[in-house]
Design an enzyme around this catalytic site. Structure first.
Site, PDB file in Angstrom:
ATOM      1  N   HIS A  65       4.501 -16.340  -5.144  1.00  0.00           N
ATOM      2  CA  HIS A  65       5.635 -15.995  -6.002  1.00  0.00           C
ATOM      3  C   HIS A  65       6.825 -16.916  -5.776  1.00  0.00           C
ATOM      4  O   HIS A  65       7.095 -17.363  -4.664  1.00  0.00           O
ATOM      5  CB  HIS A  65       6.041 -14.524  -5.824  1.00  0.00           C
ATOM      6  CG  HIS A  65       6.566 -14.142  -4.475  1.00  0.00           C
ATOM      7  ND1 HIS A  65       7.887 -14.252  -4.130  1.00  0.00           N
ATOM      8  CD2 HIS A  65       5.936 -13.618  -3.384  1.00  0.00           C
ATOM      9  CE1 HIS A  65       8.066 -13.812  -2.891  1.00  0.00           C
ATOM     10  NE2 HIS A  65       6.896 -13.428  -2.404  1.00  0.00           N
ATOM     11  N   ASP A 175       9.500 -17.192   2.351  1.00  0.00           N
ATOM     12  CA  ASP A 175       8.899 -16.148   1.532  1.00  0.00           C
ATOM     13  C   ASP A 175       9.505 -16.242   0.134  1.00  0.00           C
ATOM     14  O   ASP A 175      10.617 -15.787  -0.082  1.00  0.00           O
ATOM     15  CB  ASP A 175       9.180 -14.783   2.176  1.00  0.00           C
ATOM     16  CG  ASP A 175       8.628 -13.615   1.402  1.00  0.00           C
ATOM     17  OD1 ASP A 175       7.852 -13.829   0.455  1.00  0.00           O
ATOM     18  OD2 ASP A 175       8.993 -12.469   1.730  1.00  0.00           O
ATOM     19  N   GLU A 207       8.541 -10.940  -7.685  1.00  0.00           N
ATOM     20  CA  GLU A 207       7.698 -10.210  -6.736  1.00  0.00           C
ATOM     21  C   GLU A 207       8.531  -9.312  -5.842  1.00  0.00           C
ATOM     22  O   GLU A 207       8.120  -8.183  -5.532  1.00  0.00           O
ATOM     23  CB  GLU A 207       6.894 -11.200  -5.886  1.00  0.00           C
ATOM     24  CG  GLU A 207       5.813 -10.553  -5.014  1.00  0.00           C
ATOM     25  CD  GLU A 207       6.273 -10.175  -3.606  1.00  0.00           C
ATOM     26  OE1 GLU A 207       5.482  -9.573  -2.870  1.00  0.00           O
ATOM     27  OE2 GLU A 207       7.445 -10.483  -3.252  1.00  0.00           O
ATOM     28  N   GLU A 208       9.689  -9.794  -5.427  1.00  0.00           N
ATOM     29  CA  GLU A 208      10.494  -9.068  -4.450  1.00  0.00           C
ATOM     30  C   GLU A 208      11.112  -7.781  -5.004  1.00  0.00           C
ATOM     31  O   GLU A 208      11.639  -6.969  -4.253  1.00  0.00           O
ATOM     32  CB  GLU A 208      11.603  -9.976  -3.903  1.00  0.00           C
ATOM     33  CG  GLU A 208      11.113 -11.213  -3.143  1.00  0.00           C
ATOM     34  CD  GLU A 208      10.452 -10.881  -1.808  1.00  0.00           C
ATOM     35  OE1 GLU A 208      10.388  -9.685  -1.456  1.00  0.00           O
ATOM     36  OE2 GLU A 208      10.002 -11.815  -1.135  1.00  0.00           O
ATOM     37  N   ASP A 230       1.167 -15.500   0.569  1.00  0.00           N
ATOM     38  CA  ASP A 230       2.527 -15.038   0.827  1.00  0.00           C
ATOM     39  C   ASP A 230       2.870 -15.256   2.291  1.00  0.00           C
ATOM     40  O   ASP A 230       1.999 -15.576   3.104  1.00  0.00           O
ATOM     41  CB  ASP A 230       2.646 -13.548   0.464  1.00  0.00           C
ATOM     42  CG  ASP A 230       4.027 -13.182  -0.055  1.00  0.00           C
ATOM     43  OD1 ASP A 230       5.012 -13.827   0.365  1.00  0.00           O
ATOM     44  OD2 ASP A 230       4.132 -12.256  -0.872  1.00  0.00           O
ATOM     45  N   HIS A 314      13.016 -12.600   4.986  1.00  0.00           N
ATOM     46  CA  HIS A 314      14.080 -11.906   4.261  1.00  0.00           C
ATOM     47  C   HIS A 314      15.431 -12.111   4.951  1.00  0.00           C
ATOM     48  O   HIS A 314      16.226 -11.186   5.094  1.00  0.00           O
ATOM     49  CB  HIS A 314      13.774 -10.415   4.093  1.00  0.00           C
ATOM     50  CG  HIS A 314      12.666 -10.149   3.118  1.00  0.00           C
ATOM     51  ND1 HIS A 314      12.505  -8.931   2.493  1.00  0.00           N
ATOM     52  CD2 HIS A 314      11.683 -10.948   2.649  1.00  0.00           C
ATOM     53  CE1 HIS A 314      11.458  -8.988   1.676  1.00  0.00           C
ATOM     54  NE2 HIS A 314      10.936 -10.201   1.767  1.00  0.00           N
TER      55      HIS A 314
END
Length: 350
Positions: A65, A175, A207-208, A230, A314
């Site tokens: 993604h 990510d 995606e997130e 991922d 993240h």
């Protein structure tokens, strides 16, 4: 060394719903390979579709993604402070005192995340709602004169660097620009090669915030099998006894809230890894990947995930090992080169 395209991808801004610069980069790369037909959906996901000459060909889809976690501007306060809303799962503790950038038509505007001093708090926990972005403006009028407006995306300021031994990389957006980069390398690798199945390789959006792009593009491509790539969080420094360690190779997800890996697929992946000498390990996650969304599209899709062990995702500074990234890429190439019609039918048969 890390191929240059990864650094370029990590540095691009692209929070969920605002992946335009990543999409542009992807399209410019994909257009070089005319045996891959470009397939896009309305949300912005992009895939290259390589048709097989096999009349009975199934479709295998591989994707990462484009989006990174970040924020959007939700309010410009009279004193010039900026209220922000997270896009994706972000802990307040990770964000305090970090540099963020508002992406405006005038360019990126830097700021620092402020919070109420601990001496004045009733609770020592940090909530995102209590934070604000200080861009140095003294009023809302000044902030708006710089080009700041509601709804604009806000990204972590980039921290791309190698560790001292040059074996590991620290950056924002690992990510999942890692997965995007691997898909680009796969397109280059398989261009000009005949396969016994149709191959769709590409990158999804949003995606997130709910794996949205994976769902819409799957309805167009209609895959029989999907492999998500991922970055997955590991805590091997503090909990070395747990699954998932840096330096131990590609991680095969055997369970997360959205997928349960069939044993025959797990056995096949392990067999491929051993035969092709790919360093690998197993992983169990409390979070999802695009595989969870693709699994339940159409009449159901065999969906799995091969992921990169990553520390501190993240955040503004995730860390991964280059040899693990190479293992992820080698694992995907080995699976796709090893699969034939008989093996694919076996994996798909209940």
């Amino acid at each position: 060394m890390l191929p240059k395209l990864y650094e370029e991808l990590f540095k691009l801004p692209g929070v969920s719903g605002h992946e335009e610069k990543v999409r542009e980069y992807y399209l410019n790369f994909l257009r070089k390979y005319d045996d891959f037909e470009i397939v896009t959906d309305t949300l912005g996901s992009i895939f290259g579709f390589k048709k097989s000459k096999n009349p009975n060909a199934k479709t295998v889809m591989v994707g990462g993604h484009m989006d990174e976690v970040g924020f959007i501007v939700t309010n410009i306060r009279p004193n010039g402070a900026i209220s922000i809303l997270p896009l994706g799962g972000i802990l307040g503790e990770v964000v305090v005192s970090q540099m963020l950038e508002i992406q405006t038509p005038n360019g990126a505007i830097p700021g620092i995340v402020g919070a109420k001093p601990p001496h004045l708090r009733q609770s020592q926990s940090t909530n995102i709602d209590d934070l604000y972005l200080d861009i140095g403006a003294s009023s809302d009028e000044e902030a708006m004169s710089w080009g700041v407006s509601l709804g604009q995306p806000v990204t972590f300021a980039n921290t791309f660097t190698h560790t001292y031994n040059e074996k590991r990389v620290i950056s924002k957006a690992v990510d999942n620009r890692m997965g995007v980069g691997v898909t680009l390398e796969l397109i280059k690798h398989f261009s000009g090669k005949e396969l016994p199945f149709h191959l769709a390789i590409g990158a999804t959006v949003q995606e997130e915030v709910g794996m949205r792009g994976a769902g819409t593009i799957s309805h167009l491509i209609k895959p029989d099998m999907f492999i998500a790539m991922d970055s997955s969080p590991i805590n091997d420094v503090l909990e070395p006894q747990n699954l998932g360690k840096m330096g131990e190779g590609a991680m095969i997800r055997i369970y997360d809230p959205g997928i349960i890996l069939p044993l025959k697929v797990k056995d096949y992946f392990v067999d491929v890894a051993k035969r092709y000498k790919v360093k690998h390990q197993f992983y169990i996650s409390k979070g999802n990947t695009d595989a969870s969304k693709v699994l339940t599209t159409n009449a159901g899709v065999l969906s799995t995930a091969i992921v990169l062990p990553t520390r501190y995702i993240h955040s503004n500074a995730a860390m991964f090992e280059i040899e693990d990234l190479k293992a992820v890429k080698k694992m995907l190439i080995s699976i796709l080169e090893d699969l034939d019609e008989e093996k694919l039918n076996h994996l798909l048969t209940k």
